[in-house]
Design a protein around this motif. Sequence first.
Motif, PDB file in Angstrom:
ATOM      1  N   ARG A  26       0.828  -1.206   0.000  1.00 55.49           N
ATOM      2  CA  ARG A  26       0.000   0.000   0.000  1.00 55.49           C
ATOM      3  C   ARG A  26       0.864   1.258   0.000  1.00 55.49           C
ATOM      4  O   ARG A  26       0.596   2.216  -0.729  1.00 55.49           O
ATOM      5  CB  ARG A  26      -0.937   0.020   1.211  1.00 55.49           C
ATOM      6  CG  ARG A  26      -1.978   1.124   1.128  1.00 55.49           C
ATOM      7  CD  ARG A  26      -2.816   1.240   2.391  1.00 55.49           C
ATOM      8  NE  ARG A  26      -3.922   2.148   2.192  1.00 55.49           N
ATOM      9  CZ  ARG A  26      -3.813   3.475   2.142  1.00 55.49           C
ATOM     10  NH1 ARG A  26      -2.625   4.048   2.279  1.00 55.49           N
ATOM     11  NH2 ARG A  26      -4.880   4.228   1.945  1.00 55.49           N
ATOM     12  N   SER A  27       1.902   1.265   0.821  1.00 56.41           N
ATOM     13  CA  SER A  27       2.794   2.420   0.894  1.00 56.41           C
ATOM     14  C   SER A  27       3.460   2.689  -0.448  1.00 56.41           C
ATOM     15  O   SER A  27       3.554   3.832  -0.909  1.00 56.41           O
ATOM     16  CB  SER A  27       3.859   2.188   1.974  1.00 56.41           C
ATOM     17  OG  SER A  27       4.804   3.231   1.973  1.00 56.41           O
ATOM     18  N   VAL A  30       0.901   4.140  -2.898  1.00 61.97           N
ATOM     19  CA  VAL A  30       0.632   5.547  -2.603  1.00 61.97           C
ATOM     20  C   VAL A  30       1.768   6.424  -3.127  1.00 61.97           C
ATOM     21  O   VAL A  30       1.535   7.489  -3.726  1.00 61.97           O
ATOM     22  CB  VAL A  30       0.433   5.760  -1.083  1.00 61.97           C
ATOM     23  CG1 VAL A  30       0.451   7.254  -0.734  1.00 61.97           C
ATOM     24  CG2 VAL A  30      -0.880   5.136  -0.622  1.00 61.97           C
ATOM     25  N   GLN A  31       3.013   5.988  -2.907  1.00 61.83           N
ATOM     26  CA  GLN A  31       4.160   6.743  -3.418  1.00 61.83           C
ATOM     27  C   GLN A  31       4.136   6.831  -4.939  1.00 61.83           C
ATOM     28  O   GLN A  31       4.440   7.873  -5.524  1.00 61.83           O
ATOM     29  CB  GLN A  31       5.462   6.087  -2.952  1.00 61.83           C
ATOM     30  CG  GLN A  31       5.722   6.205  -1.463  1.00 61.83           C
ATOM     31  CD  GLN A  31       6.972   5.448  -1.041  1.00 61.83           C
ATOM     32  OE1 GLN A  31       8.035   5.639  -1.613  1.00 61.83           O
ATOM     33  NE2 GLN A  31       6.832   4.581  -0.053  1.00 61.83           N
ATOM     34  N   GLU A  34       1.522   9.360  -5.956  1.00 61.47           N
ATOM     35  CA  GLU A  34       2.023  10.722  -5.756  1.00 61.47           C
ATOM     36  C   GLU A  34       3.016  11.110  -6.849  1.00 61.47           C
ATOM     37  O   GLU A  34       3.040  12.255  -7.301  1.00 61.47           O
ATOM     38  CB  GLU A  34       2.668  10.851  -4.381  1.00 61.47           C
ATOM     39  CG  GLU A  34       1.677  10.749  -3.232  1.00 61.47           C
ATOM     40  CD  GLU A  34       2.356  10.660  -1.869  1.00 61.47           C
ATOM     41  OE1 GLU A  34       3.589  10.435  -1.832  1.00 61.47           O
ATOM     42  OE2 GLU A  34       1.652  10.796  -0.849  1.00 61.47           O
ATOM     43  N   ILE A 116      -4.663   0.138  -3.925  1.00 60.12           N
ATOM     44  CA  ILE A 116      -4.918   0.769  -2.629  1.00 60.12           C
ATOM     45  C   ILE A 116      -6.312   0.419  -2.118  1.00 60.12           C
ATOM     46  O   ILE A 116      -6.493   0.058  -0.947  1.00 60.12           O
ATOM     47  CB  ILE A 116      -4.744   2.296  -2.738  1.00 60.12           C
ATOM     48  CG1 ILE A 116      -3.273   2.631  -3.018  1.00 60.12           C
ATOM     49  CG2 ILE A 116      -5.216   3.000  -1.466  1.00 60.12           C
ATOM     50  CD1 ILE A 116      -3.035   4.067  -3.429  1.00 60.12           C
TER      51      ILE A 116
END
Length: 202
Positions: A26-27, A30-31, A34, A116
């Motif tokens: 998930r991290s 997300v990165q 972005e 996500i």
Amino acid sequence: MPGHFEPLPGGGAAVALDDVEISIIRSLAVQLLELIGPGPAEDVQGDPLAELFAEGPSEPPSDPVLRRLFPDAYGDPQKAPEVGEAEEQRAYSAEFRRYTENDLRAGKRENALAVIRALDALASAATGEGGAVLKLSTEESRRWLGALNDLRLAIGSRLDIVAEEDTDLLYRLPDEDPRKPMVMAYLWLGGLQETLVSTLMP
């Protein structure tokens, strides 16, 4: 990290993930989201005609990861043998990028969002035993496959992996090397990607 995708009866795939694995994927997603950036400007969103004719950038991204995710369509002008050929490649690539990059970014953005959302739904449905089984439809599997590929490209770019022999060197990195966690993630995602591909094969 163990964990690999297995085919589901009737199509789709499933994988058991623990809390740490869920958090890592998930991290990273997300990165990636972005890095790819937001969608079209507010004055274009909701207007199908404006979205259709909205032009993207003509120059390649400055960030090396984005350059890997959105490469030039007509070769690398820096490696073109002649000046005239390099200029021609640059012009073709700029034109192609102008009309395709927005759609490519939207597709990659949707793939990352699908990851996500699936992980958030999985976390909320978990029994509290330290993990859960993620089940994906065939369409969701394809989105995950695209996102896993993008994540590996992004990490590979940060690790300066450009050829297969570069990957071989990763296995020999000492544990104290600061790149080791990123290398472990890269190799683990590769295993997930490989097993997910096999579930989609007829």
